[in-house]
Design a protein around this motif. Structure first.
Motif, short mmCIF file in Angstrom:
data_model
loop_
_atom_site.label_atom_id
_atom_site.label_comp_id
_atom_site.label_asym_id
_atom_site.label_seq_id
_atom_site.Cartn_x
_atom_site.Cartn_y
_atom_site.Cartn_z
N GLU A 1 0.83 -1.20 0.00
CA GLU A 1 0.00 0.00 0.00
C GLU A 1 0.86 1.26 0.00
N SER A 2 1.97 1.21 0.74
CA SER A 2 2.88 2.36 0.76
C SER A 2 3.48 2.58 -0.62
N GLN A 3 3.86 1.50 -1.28
CA GLN A 3 4.41 1.63 -2.63
C GLN A 3 3.38 2.19 -3.60
N ARG A 4 2.13 1.75 -3.45
CA ARG A 4 1.07 2.25 -4.33
C ARG A 4 0.87 3.75 -4.11
N GLN A 5 0.83 4.17 -2.85
CA GLN A 5 0.64 5.58 -2.56
C GLN A 5 1.81 6.42 -3.06
N LEU A 6 3.04 5.88 -2.92
CA LEU A 6 4.21 6.60 -3.40
C LEU A 6 4.14 6.76 -4.91
N LEU A 7 3.70 5.71 -5.61
CA LEU A 7 3.58 5.80 -7.06
C LEU A 7 2.54 6.84 -7.45
N GLU A 8 1.44 6.90 -6.72
CA GLU A 8 0.42 7.91 -7.01
C GLU A 8 0.97 9.32 -6.80
N VAL A 9 1.73 9.51 -5.72
CA VAL A 9 2.31 10.83 -5.46
C VAL A 9 3.27 11.23 -6.58
N ARG A 10 4.07 10.26 -7.03
CA ARG A 10 5.00 10.56 -8.12
C ARG A 10 4.26 10.92 -9.40
N GLU A 11 3.19 10.17 -9.69
CA GLU A 11 2.43 10.46 -10.90
C GLU A 11 1.77 11.83 -10.82
N LEU A 12 1.23 12.17 -9.64
CA LEU A 12 0.63 13.49 -9.48
C LEU A 12 1.66 14.60 -9.60
N ALA A 13 2.86 14.36 -9.02
CA ALA A 13 3.91 15.37 -9.10
C ALA A 13 4.35 15.57 -10.55
N GLU A 14 4.46 14.48 -11.30
CA GLU A 14 4.86 14.59 -12.69
C GLU A 14 3.79 15.30 -13.52
N GLU A 15 2.52 14.97 -13.21
CA GLU A 15 1.43 15.64 -13.91
C GLU A 15 1.42 17.14 -13.60
N GLU A 16 1.64 17.48 -12.34
CA GLU A 16 1.67 18.89 -11.96
C GLU A 16 2.83 19.61 -12.63
N ARG A 17 3.95 18.91 -12.76
CA ARG A 17 5.11 19.52 -13.42
C ARG A 17 4.78 19.84 -14.88
N HIS A 18 4.12 18.88 -15.57
CA HIS A 18 3.77 19.13 -16.97
C HIS A 18 2.82 20.33 -17.09
N VAL A 19 1.84 20.40 -16.18
CA VAL A 19 0.90 21.52 -16.23
C VAL A 19 1.62 22.83 -15.93
N THR A 20 2.53 22.80 -14.94
CA THR A 20 3.26 24.01 -14.58
C THR A 20 4.11 24.51 -15.74
N LEU A 21 4.81 23.58 -16.40
CA LEU A 21 5.65 23.98 -17.53
C LEU A 21 4.80 24.53 -18.67
N ALA A 22 3.65 23.87 -18.92
CA ALA A 22 2.78 24.35 -19.99
C ALA A 22 2.24 25.74 -19.68
N LEU A 23 1.88 25.97 -18.41
CA LEU A 23 1.37 27.29 -18.03
C LEU A 23 2.46 28.34 -18.12
N ARG A 24 3.67 27.99 -17.70
CA ARG A 24 4.77 28.95 -17.79
C ARG A 24 5.06 29.31 -19.24
N ASP A 25 5.09 28.28 -20.11
CA ASP A 25 5.37 28.56 -21.53
C ASP A 25 4.27 29.40 -22.17
N ALA A 26 3.03 29.22 -21.68
CA ALA A 26 1.93 30.01 -22.24
C ALA A 26 1.97 31.45 -21.77
N ILE A 27 2.50 31.67 -20.56
CA ILE A 27 2.51 33.02 -19.98
C ILE A 27 3.73 33.80 -20.42
N LEU A 28 4.90 33.16 -20.36
CA LEU A 28 6.15 33.86 -20.61
C LEU A 28 6.65 33.60 -22.03
N PRO A 29 7.37 34.56 -22.60
CA PRO A 29 8.04 34.28 -23.88
C PRO A 29 9.08 33.18 -23.70
#
Length: 473
Positions: A220-248
């Motif tokens: 269960e701990s491994q499953r939760q860790l994997l979920e956290v990693r996936e969420l962090a990676e997803e947030e990173r992609h969204v953050t980069l996309a938002l930054r690229d859309a806002i800044l030159p």
């Protein structure tokens, strides 16, 4: 699910019709001893828990361990003959019962001819059964299991009985199985070894509930860790996309008749440290140029979203042609009233091409660096508090007239700050590297890249934003 496997197991002696509460044979005694050793060092070698090789027999004393022969020993006694080693004492019934409790092990014998059944004392504790009820016959053992495990356990029992009836089937090897039982304290996981021997079946059962629970917790701990990693990676992609859309683009540059503007935006090396650094270089009606660099506290998607609001708000406020100090006062009110628990720093100003006058203000931000004739120095900042800290505090304004050949650098703290050094040391390195930009033969863009490398490269903990204005003739 019940699994079946084979492997040699220590034989049990014939049933004597009495419940002694202890193991009746040395081989099984040895097996329990091995279980205790296994529990002590946490090993899991793939065999049934609690069974391993027989204990190593006592070794003879080495020559250095042998006692010295007293001088009074007659010469007829060869001094090289070691004294006899007494055999180890057999464990008492109390010791064996204690070992069963520690290892969660019980044993049983079923005589298929007479129908007699013998259980050790701990078998009753494993199954949560009262000793007054007596042991359970082999054919009735599957009825104690959970309904989902009964068919498979019944198959295992049938298989071992067939081996008793036909010694050639399976060569008398034991059968392993795992099943669950339900007691007053909940569901327990049990592992059983059934071994055919002549007209009897020997059985050893171990309670492995704690082990299975530990495995479940780890999974269960491994499953939760994997979920956290996936969420962090997803947030990173969204953050980069938002930054690229806002800044030159991070390496963007603007060529104007009176200046060349170049930008370097270097994200933090650690993805979790992506923050709210931003910049703006926008021409305004009337020919003036609005320049700004800012940094929102925090990291990740929340900081990026708040950065977008502040940047767009400030750009919109410039349409009022208000002075930089008034722009920051309005922006501070916005942070206090609309962005809870948020702070930010900003340095901004107007550059007027005909007069080359740079009018600027700052809110808790690092002052720009001016490079003139190869000498870099930091401008003296006017008064200004961090955005989102307090209300009603006025912001100061400063002016400086730039000259052709001057280089103005506006930057965020990620450029000079590092965990491994003092901020004053980082600022000194930046001033030294900034003074050498004009001597760089490959132009302004290459000079900015060289500056970042000379002061330590990209910041692993924070974004770095650098805006350079090269004043032309």
């Amino acid at each position: 699910m019940v699994g079946v496997a084979g492997g040699p197991q220590p034989p049990l002696p014939p049933a004597d019709g009495r419940d002694t509460g202890a193991l009746p044979c040395a081989a099984l005694d040895s097996a329990i001893g091995d279980v205790m050793n296994g529990l002590a060092d946490g090993r899991a070698d793939g065999r049934i828990d609690g069974f391993g090789d027989a204990p190593e027999p006592p070794r003879s004393p080495r020559r250095a361990d042998r006692p010295a022969v007293p001088s009074s020993v007659p010469p007829s006694v060869p001094p090289s003959v070691p004294p006899s080693v007494p055999p180890p004492a057999a464990p008492s019934p109390e010791q064996l019962a204690h070992a069963q409790r520690l290892g969660g092990i019980g044993w049983s014998q079923w005589d298929l001819v007479t129908g007699e059944t013998s259980w050790s004392e701990h078998m009753y504790a494993i199954f949560g059964r009262n000793t007054a009820q007596g042991p359970v016959r082999l054919d009735d053992l599957p009825a104690l299991a959970e309904p989902a495990d009964r068919p498979a356990l019944a198959g295992v029992v049938s298989r071992v009985v067939d081996r008793v009836d036909d010694p050639g089937a399976g060569s008398g090897e034991p059968v392993h199985a795992e099943f669950r039982v339900r007691g007053d304290d909940g569901v327990r996981n049990l592992r059983v070894v059934l071994e055919p021997a002549a007209t009897m079946v020997h059985g050893v059962i171990q309670d492995i509930t704690a082990r299975r629970e530990a495995e479940r917790i780890v999974a269960e701990s491994q499953r939760q860790l994997l979920e956290v990693r996936e969420l962090a990676e997803e947030e990173r992609h969204v953050t980069l996309a938002l930054r690229d859309a806002i800044l030159p683009q991070p390496g963007a540059s603007i060529s104007l008749p009176y200046a060349r503007i170049s930008v370097r935006y270097v994200p933090a090396e650690k993805s979790a440290s992506l923050g709210g650094d931003w910049y703006e270089a926008a021409p305004l009606p009337g020919g003036r140029m609005f320049l700004a660099v800012g940094d929102v506290s925090g990291h990740g998607l929340p900081a990026m979203a708040e950065m977008a609001q502040l940047r767009h708000a400030l750009v919109g406020l410039t349409m009022t042609t208000a002075s930089p100090d008034l722009l920051l006062a309005w922006l501070n009110a916005l942070v206090l009233n609309r962005l809870d628990d948020t702070t930010a720093t900003v340095v901004c100003g107007y550059f007027d091409p005909p007069t080359r006058l740079f009018t600027w203000a700052q809110a808790g931000h690092l002052a720009p660096i001016l490079v003139r004739h190869g000498v870099a120095e930091q401008l003296t900042p006017p008064h200004g508090v961090v955005l989102g800290a307090v209300s009603g505090q006025p912001y100061g304004v400063a002016e400086i007239r730039l000259e052709p050949g001057d280089l103005l650098l506006m930057f965020t703290d990620g450029l000079i700050e590092r965990r491994s050094r003092d901020i004053s040391e980082g600022l000194a390195l930046t001033l030294k590297a900034a003074g050498a930009i004009a001597r760089h033969g490959d132009g302004l863009d290459a000079g900015l890249d060289g500056l970042i490398e000379e002061i330590g490269g990209p910041n692993p903990e924070d974004d770095t934003c650098l805006l350079a204005v090269d004043v032309l003739e």
